[in-house]
Scaffold this active site. Structure first.
Site, PDB file in Angstrom:
ATOM      1  N   ASP A   1      13.381  12.203  11.876  1.00 39.06           N
ATOM      2  CA  ASP A   1      13.854  11.000  11.198  1.00 39.06           C
ATOM      3  C   ASP A   1      15.373  11.062  11.252  1.00 39.06           C
ATOM      4  O   ASP A   1      15.974  12.025  10.771  1.00 39.06           O
ATOM      5  CB  ASP A   1      13.390  10.970   9.736  1.00 39.06           C
ATOM      6  CG  ASP A   1      11.881  10.767   9.629  1.00 39.06           C
ATOM      7  OD1 ASP A   1      11.293  10.210  10.572  1.00 39.06           O
ATOM      8  OD2 ASP A   1      11.301  11.184   8.619  1.00 39.06           O
TER       9      ASP A   1
ATOM     10  N   ASP B   1       2.490   2.176   8.426  1.00 34.98           N
ATOM     11  CA  ASP B   1       2.659   2.949   7.199  1.00 34.98           C
ATOM     12  C   ASP B   1       1.684   2.380   6.180  1.00 34.98           C
ATOM     13  O   ASP B   1       1.717   1.180   5.890  1.00 34.98           O
ATOM     14  CB  ASP B   1       4.095   2.827   6.670  1.00 34.98           C
ATOM     15  CG  ASP B   1       5.121   3.416   7.643  1.00 34.98           C
ATOM     16  OD1 ASP B   1       4.738   4.290   8.449  1.00 34.98           O
ATOM     17  OD2 ASP B   1       6.293   3.000   7.594  1.00 34.98           O
TER      18      ASP B   1
END
Lengths: 251, 213
Positions: free
Chosen positions: A11, A130
């Site tokens: 990330d 997600d």
């Protein structure tokens, strides 16, 4: 037959690797190109780079980071973050991505999935989903914008939709488990994998080798993890040795 | 034209993603240049034909650029050429992906789609077993393909891979190498194979590599 993939995830924010819990409380975890090189030499089968701030700050993933990582990396590279158009995807591919992942943009304009698949091929088109469990609805709901926005969309039918639209792969993250190290959401993984005809990458909650084995058993074709590798809790090489002992084929 | 000893020319179809191929050669300290020139393709020491999306789009593009004949000639003459993924399928006579479209016809076979009970595309790492290990060792390579070459072209050495069916994952004759997998994404083993293509294969004649046929 295919060997399950172990995929570390970087990330990235402002050119640095970060990691948080449920997408918040981000802390620094190193230089993307250095980590990429280390993970490949440790035996990573693929690398995912997500620009976690890209959508919120309305910009696409740092092309420079992608170029630096690509120069190091001789395994497949998936990049996502803020892709809204075919041109955004093309820019990431030109910078060295092999696959482009879209998330919020797929929800806003599902036709982008089809356009990418036609232009670049299904193998290049990854849709990231997600999902958060809603006890009110007794179902998994899609969240976007780094988890900050709940969509009026259930995760399993959405996965079937993106499969039909031409996605080549689903990167499935449990928002509930992200960064918690409590294991993957196996019910979510199983429910999605059973209902689509494309590979599913399980993400969110990895801590122990058994968690990865369970996710593969539940139907995932690849497993993604971040914290356990960044914190050097276990190397990918050690992890693969332990998975082999658990009966999982590894490269 | 810069045709120095250490430059690999990559056929620029305009749609193939070649950044990974370029990065792989750069790590081996080789230069790369994109080319659409028939003259370059005829004369260059090293040419790569990368994957280009769909079979019909790939062939059409090669026709538009006027490079079908130069490519066929250099492969038939056994000049160093590396065909990757769809690039390998383009060498076939035809493909189930576009039954009306003629391929380059180097391989007298038709590329077929994987059986429908499998996840298609094949996306991931799979084992590559060469028929003899004189050139390279068995290894695990990265694949991203829906179609494949089912049978070994006569006179060519082959490596095979199993995904529901056995298919030809690599084939070579002299310094011409076709790979269904992506050597540029196959980690250390793939980098080694590129090194072998750049160095060791140059010294082989077609008769030496087809000794088993």
């Amino acid at each position: 037959m295919l060997i399950p993939r172990i995929i570390p995830c970087l990330d990235v924010r402002d050119g640095r690797v970060v990691k948080g819990i449920q997408f918040q409380q981000l802390r620094d975890a190193g230089d993307p190109a250095e980590l990429a090189a280390r993970y490949e030499s440790d035996g990573a089968d693929e690398l995912v780079v997500l620009d976690v701030s890209a959508t919120l700050e309305n910009r696409i993933a740092l092309l420079e980071t992608v170029q630096k990582v690509r120069a190091q990396l001789s395994i497949p590279l998936t990049v996502g973050g803020g892709v809204k158009t075919l041109a955004d995807a093309q820019a990431l591919l030109n910078a060295g991505a092999d696959k482009v992942s879209i998330n919020s943009a797929a929800v806003r304009q599902p036709e982008l999935v089809t356009q990418m698949s036609q232009q670049f091929g299904a193998q290049c088109t990854v849709v990231a989903i997600d999902a958060v469990y809603s006890s009110d609805e007794s179902d998994w709901i899609v969240v976007t914008r780094s988890g900050s926005q709940k969509e009026n969309l259930k995760a399993i039918p959405w996965a079937q939709t993106v499969d039909r639209l031409g996605a080549g792969e689903i990167l499935l993250t449990s928002f509930d488990r992200d960064g918690t190290r409590s294991g993957y959401d196996l019910e979510l993984v199983a429910a999605v994998a059973k209902n689509v005809s494309i590979p599913v990458i399980a993400s969110g909650g990895a801590n122990l080798p058994i968690h990865l084995q369970e996710a593969l058993e539940a139907g995932a074709h690849a497993v993604l993890a971040a914290s356990i590798f960044h914190d050097q809790q276990i190397s990918i090489g050690q992890l693969k040795q332990q998975l082999a002992k658990l009966g999982v084929a590894v490269r | 034209m810069n045709n120095s000893d250490k430059t690999v020319f990559i056929v620029d179809t305009g749609v193939a993603n070649v950044a990974s191929v370029q990065a792989a050669f750069a790590r081996l300290n080789w230069e790369t240049q994109l080319t659409q020139s028939a003259a370059t393709i005829s004369e260059a020491a090293f040419v790569v034909l990368p994957g280009v999306g769909s079979f019909s789009a790939g062939i059409s593009r090669l026709h538009e650029l006027g490079i079908v004949e130069p490519l066929k000639r250099r492969i038939n003459d056994r000049q160093s050429t590396l065909a990757i993924c769809l690039g390998m399928q383009l060498l076939c006579r035809s493909s189930d992906e576009a039954p009306e479209t003629d391929g380059l016809g180097i391989f007298e076979t038709t590329a077929i789609r994987f059986p429908s009970d499998l996840l298609v595309p094949q996306l991931g790492w799979n084992t590559v077993k060469p028929s003899s290990d004189t050139l390279f060792q068995p290894g695990v390579a990265y694949f991203a393909n829906s179609y494949c070459v089912p049978a070994a072209p006569p006179g060519w050495e082959t490596a095979t891979t199993h995904y529901g069916i056995d298919f030809v994952s690599a084939s070579w004759s002299g310094p011409v190498l076709a790979c269904q997998f992506h050597p540029e994404l196959s980690s250390h083993w793939g980098q080694q194979l590129l090194t072998i293509w750049l160095n060791k294969m140059q010294t082989l004649s077609p008769t030496e590599t087809s000794a088993s046929c």
